[in-house]
Design a protein around this motif. Structure first.
Motif, PDB file in Angstrom:
ATOM      1  N   ALA A 214      24.418  23.740  85.967  1.00  0.00           N
ATOM      2  CA  ALA A 214      23.680  22.488  86.141  1.00  0.00           C
ATOM      3  C   ALA A 214      22.716  22.570  87.317  1.00  0.00           C
ATOM      4  O   ALA A 214      22.082  21.587  87.678  1.00  0.00           O
ATOM      5  N   TRP A 215      22.596  23.745  87.918  1.00  0.00           N
ATOM      6  CA  TRP A 215      21.703  23.978  89.053  1.00  0.00           C
ATOM      7  C   TRP A 215      20.680  25.013  88.609  1.00  0.00           C
ATOM      8  O   TRP A 215      21.047  26.143  88.261  1.00  0.00           O
ATOM      9  N   ASP A 216      19.409  24.641  88.606  1.00  0.00           N
ATOM     10  CA  ASP A 216      18.387  25.560  88.106  1.00  0.00           C
ATOM     11  C   ASP A 216      18.349  26.862  88.916  1.00  0.00           C
ATOM     12  O   ASP A 216      18.005  27.925  88.384  1.00  0.00           O
TER      13      ASP A 216
ATOM     14  N   LEU B  73      19.247  25.494  79.066  1.00  0.00           N
ATOM     15  CA  LEU B  73      19.511  24.289  78.283  1.00  0.00           C
ATOM     16  C   LEU B  73      19.794  24.634  76.823  1.00  0.00           C
ATOM     17  O   LEU B  73      20.674  24.043  76.187  1.00  0.00           O
ATOM     18  N   GLU B  74      19.070  25.614  76.313  1.00  0.00           N
ATOM     19  CA  GLU B  74      19.271  26.016  74.912  1.00  0.00           C
ATOM     20  C   GLU B  74      20.658  26.627  74.702  1.00  0.00           C
ATOM     21  O   GLU B  74      21.321  26.355  73.695  1.00  0.00           O
ATOM     22  N   LEU B  75      21.092  27.436  75.665  1.00  0.00           N
ATOM     23  CA  LEU B  75      22.426  28.035  75.562  1.00  0.00           C
ATOM     24  C   LEU B  75      23.497  26.951  75.533  1.00  0.00           C
ATOM     25  O   LEU B  75      24.440  27.004  74.733  1.00  0.00           O
TER      26      LEU B  75
ATOM     27  N   PHE C 295      27.145  20.993  89.673  1.00  0.00           N
ATOM     28  CA  PHE C 295      26.329  19.818  89.368  1.00  0.00           C
ATOM     29  C   PHE C 295      25.796  19.140  90.626  1.00  0.00           C
ATOM     30  O   PHE C 295      24.608  18.784  90.690  1.00  0.00           O
ATOM     31  N   PHE C 296      26.647  18.923  91.621  1.00  0.00           N
ATOM     32  CA  PHE C 296      26.214  18.137  92.780  1.00  0.00           C
ATOM     33  C   PHE C 296      25.166  18.883  93.610  1.00  0.00           C
ATOM     34  O   PHE C 296      24.199  18.272  94.084  1.00  0.00           O
ATOM     35  N   ASP C 297      25.335  20.187  93.775  1.00  0.00           N
ATOM     36  CA  ASP C 297      24.292  20.958  94.461  1.00  0.00           C
ATOM     37  C   ASP C 297      23.013  20.954  93.640  1.00  0.00           C
ATOM     38  O   ASP C 297      21.903  20.866  94.187  1.00  0.00           O
ATOM     39  N   GLY C 298      23.181  21.057  92.315  1.00  0.00           N
ATOM     40  CA  GLY C 298      22.014  21.014  91.449  1.00  0.00           C
ATOM     41  C   GLY C 298      21.290  19.684  91.530  1.00  0.00           C
ATOM     42  O   GLY C 298      20.057  19.626  91.599  1.00  0.00           O
ATOM     43  N   TYR C 299      22.069  18.597  91.568  1.00  0.00           N
ATOM     44  CA  TYR C 299      21.470  17.265  91.640  1.00  0.00           C
ATOM     45  C   TYR C 299      20.718  17.071  92.945  1.00  0.00           C
ATOM     46  O   TYR C 299      19.619  16.496  92.966  1.00  0.00           O
TER      47      TYR C 299
ATOM     48  N   TYR D  10      16.573  18.036  86.654  1.00  0.00           N
ATOM     49  CA  TYR D  10      17.106  19.116  85.828  1.00  0.00           C
ATOM     50  C   TYR D  10      18.617  18.962  85.642  1.00  0.00           C
ATOM     51  O   TYR D  10      19.142  19.164  84.537  1.00  0.00           O
ATOM     52  N   ALA D  11      19.342  18.602  86.679  1.00  0.00           N
ATOM     53  CA  ALA D  11      20.790  18.431  86.569  1.00  0.00           C
ATOM     54  C   ALA D  11      21.123  17.358  85.535  1.00  0.00           C
ATOM     55  O   ALA D  11      22.062  17.525  84.729  1.00  0.00           O
ATOM     56  N   LEU D  12      20.363  16.273  85.539  1.00  0.00           N
ATOM     57  CA  LEU D  12      20.584  15.221  84.549  1.00  0.00           C
ATOM     58  C   LEU D  12      20.191  15.683  83.154  1.00  0.00           C
ATOM     59  O   LEU D  12      20.806  15.281  82.155  1.00  0.00           O
ATOM     60  N   LYS D  13      19.189  16.530  83.079  1.00  0.00           N
ATOM     61  CA  LYS D  13      18.766  17.072  81.784  1.00  0.00           C
ATOM     62  C   LYS D  13      19.876  17.929  81.172  1.00  0.00           C
ATOM     63  O   LYS D  13      20.086  17.933  79.954  1.00  0.00           O
ATOM     64  N   VAL D  14      20.613  18.656  82.020  1.00  0.00           N
ATOM     65  CA  VAL D  14      21.737  19.456  81.545  1.00  0.00           C
ATOM     66  C   VAL D  14      22.790  18.541  80.917  1.00  0.00           C
ATOM     67  O   VAL D  14      23.309  18.819  79.824  1.00  0.00           O
TER      68      VAL D  14
END
Length: 521
Positions: free
Chosen positions: A105-107, A122-124, A146-150, A156-160
């Motif tokens: 969830a972190w780009d 995202l596709e995977l 997730f939280f580091d990604g957010y 992007y994290a929300l997109k995941v």
């Protein structure tokens, strides 16, 4: 309000240093969790090792009454169709209704660790969840980091999460994988996520800032409806949210429903039983289930708790299967002494002269280095001596211990001779052992078992030595603590001396005398 408990001990916990579960261990733990009433048990990754695959095959023979098993795995690999991915094939082979997969969830992790583009990531995630759903599986999606990604790229994290939800995920777990977040961050971010995705949000916290439980509570209060945890908090690095503390915190302190109230009364036994299976000691200071949780040592504290337990206990011990204990020490005061002495001296009162005498003797002995926190058997014997109730079963008139030089790196052989007298009859016996204490123990038994056959039942299960004042080097006093059992009861005794053999002899003698007193009673 219900909060779903999701245990990850058999997968996440197994990654902790020192944790290693056999297949039989895993089955025992799963059965324990089912009995406790935990709704979901993440039972391992069938593609990671043969042990997990065997577990899923064998666990089918056990009827799970309260819990659903969850097989865990990763998303399909880059460039591999989900139906051709070996990991997903193994995941399906577990034949569980529920499966869990994790995705980044972190780009930063997508580009720098997986070496794929954010879009490919995202596709995977989407293709994997769609495929598993098409096979009739209910899919938990763990949004890793997730939280580091957010915090670094919230869009992007929300997109995941959106991709996982639209692909059919049953639940979304927000993971504080690095364990570096604080409750205010978890709360703020979880609120934003729950507002968008509703009741399908769960929380998964690591303990790297010692806040896994606090962070999980913050997430629940912000709307998360599922908590992932491990038994006794075991897991990678500093561990995870502790199942055995988060459940009573949520249920007893905040009013959430996690497991049945009667089952909660067994959580201490559950926690300690797991420790035995895992062979990982439970920290005595662990809230709710630790050995020290409801022990009181200070005299003023003990007095207050006797008057009203709410003075120093935030819950009643029986709510989690515990009991209150008063610790014997020089700071305990008369209340603790009376509490411990009543089983021997039923008529003792706080103002009784014998209570003062016992307390004075306790302070004198503790000044010499004795401690009775973990040696109740020795303290009970001391009370009997002071009160004139101690029977003299035997007298060791003399003992001698001789040690041989160790052979190479092996343990040195020791020999002991004991002269003991029982009812006017003298017996001299010897013993050979691996070290002087073992030899002395054997010699004493050999001398006394003729008169007291019940001593054959006694086995020494633990032996600890502590140097009390290292400034005096080899001339320092030592304290020896011995744990003994007869297969039915376990007791501990203590001895203190300038000499480790003498200290051991004192503790050994107390152990033998306690057994003889117990048999007579």
């Amino acid at each position: 309000m219900n909060v779903l408990m999701y245990d990850a001990t058999l997968r996440e916990g197994a990654q902790g240093v020192g944790a290693s579960f056999s297949v039989n261990d895993k089955i025992k733990i799963a059965v324990m969790l089912d009995k406790l009433g935990v709704p979901f048990i993440e039972a391992g990754n069938p593609s990671s090792n043969p042990k997990d695959k065997e577990f899923f095959d064998r666990i089918k023979k056990h009827e799970m009454k309260n819990s659903k098993l969850v097989a865990f795995g990763a998303t399909a690999r880059k460039g591999v169709k989900p139906e051709e991915d070996e990991g997903l094939k193994a995941l399906l082979s577990a034949d569980t209704e529920y499966v869990a997969v994790f995705g980044k969830a972190w780009d930063f992790h997508a580009t720098e660790i997986l070496k794929i583009s954010p879009k490919e990531n995202l596709e995977l995630i989407g293709n994997t969840i769609k495929y598993l759903c098409s096979k009739g599986k209910k899919v938990f999606f763990d949004a890793e980091h997730f939280f580091d990604g957010y915090k670094n790229n919230s869009d992007y994290a929300l997109k995941v999460l959106e991709t996982a939800e639209k692909s059919g995920a049953y639940r979304l777990a927000l993971c504080d994988t690095n364990g570096g977040c604080f409750p205010h961050e978890i709360s703020e971010i979880t609120c934003a996520v729950v507002e968008r995705f509703g009741d399908i949000i769960g929380i998964h916290c690591h303990n790297d800032t010692n806040m896994a439980d606090a962070n999980s509570i913050a997430a629940v209060r912000s709307g998360a409806k599922m908590v992932q945890a491990t038994i006794n908090g075991i897991g990678e690095r500093c561990g995870n949210c502790n199942l055995c503390t988060i459940i009573p915190s949520l249920q007893l302190k905040l009013g959430y429903s996690c497991i049945d109230g009667e089952a909660l009364k067994g959580i201490t036994k559950f926690s300690r039983q797991f420790s035995e299976i895992a062979n990982i000691s439970l920290d005595a200071k662990t809230p709710y289930v630790g050995k020290n949780t409801f022990k009181h040592k200070g005299g003023m504290h003990i007095d207050a708790v006797n008057k009203n337990p709410l003075s120093f206990e935030h819950i009643s011990p029986d709510m989690v299967g515990q009991s209150r204990q008063f610790i014997l020490s020089e700071v305990a005061g008369r209340v603790a002494v009376i509490d411990k002495a009543k089983s021997i001296l039923p008529g003792i009162e706080k103002s009784s002269p014998i209570a003062v005498k016992i307390l004075d003797r306790l302070k004198e002995l503790e000044n010499k280095g004795y401690v009775y926190e973990e040696a109740n058997a020795s303290f009970e014997l001391e009370i009997k001596r002071i009160a004139g109730l101690k029977k003299n079963w035997y007298e060791v008139k003399e003992f001698k211990v001789v040690t041989d030089k160790p052979k190479k790196r092996g343990m040195g052989v020791a020999y002991a001779i004991v002269e003991a007298e029982v009812d006017g009859e003298v017996k001299i016996t010897g013993g050979k052992g691996n070290g002087p204490v073992n030899a002395l123990d054997k010699a004493m038994r050999s001398a006394l078992e003729v008169f007291f056959p019940c001593l054959k039942e006694v086995v020494l299960t633990d032996y600890k030595v502590r140097v009390l004042d290292s400034r005096h080097a080899s001339a320092s006093k030592v304290r020896v603590l011995i744990e003994s059992t007869d297969g039915t009861d376990t007791w501990s005794t203590v001895g203190v001396s300038d000499d480790v053999i003498t200290a051991s002899y004192i503790a050994l003698t107390d152990s033998i005398e306690y057994k003889l007193d117990k048999e007579e009673k």
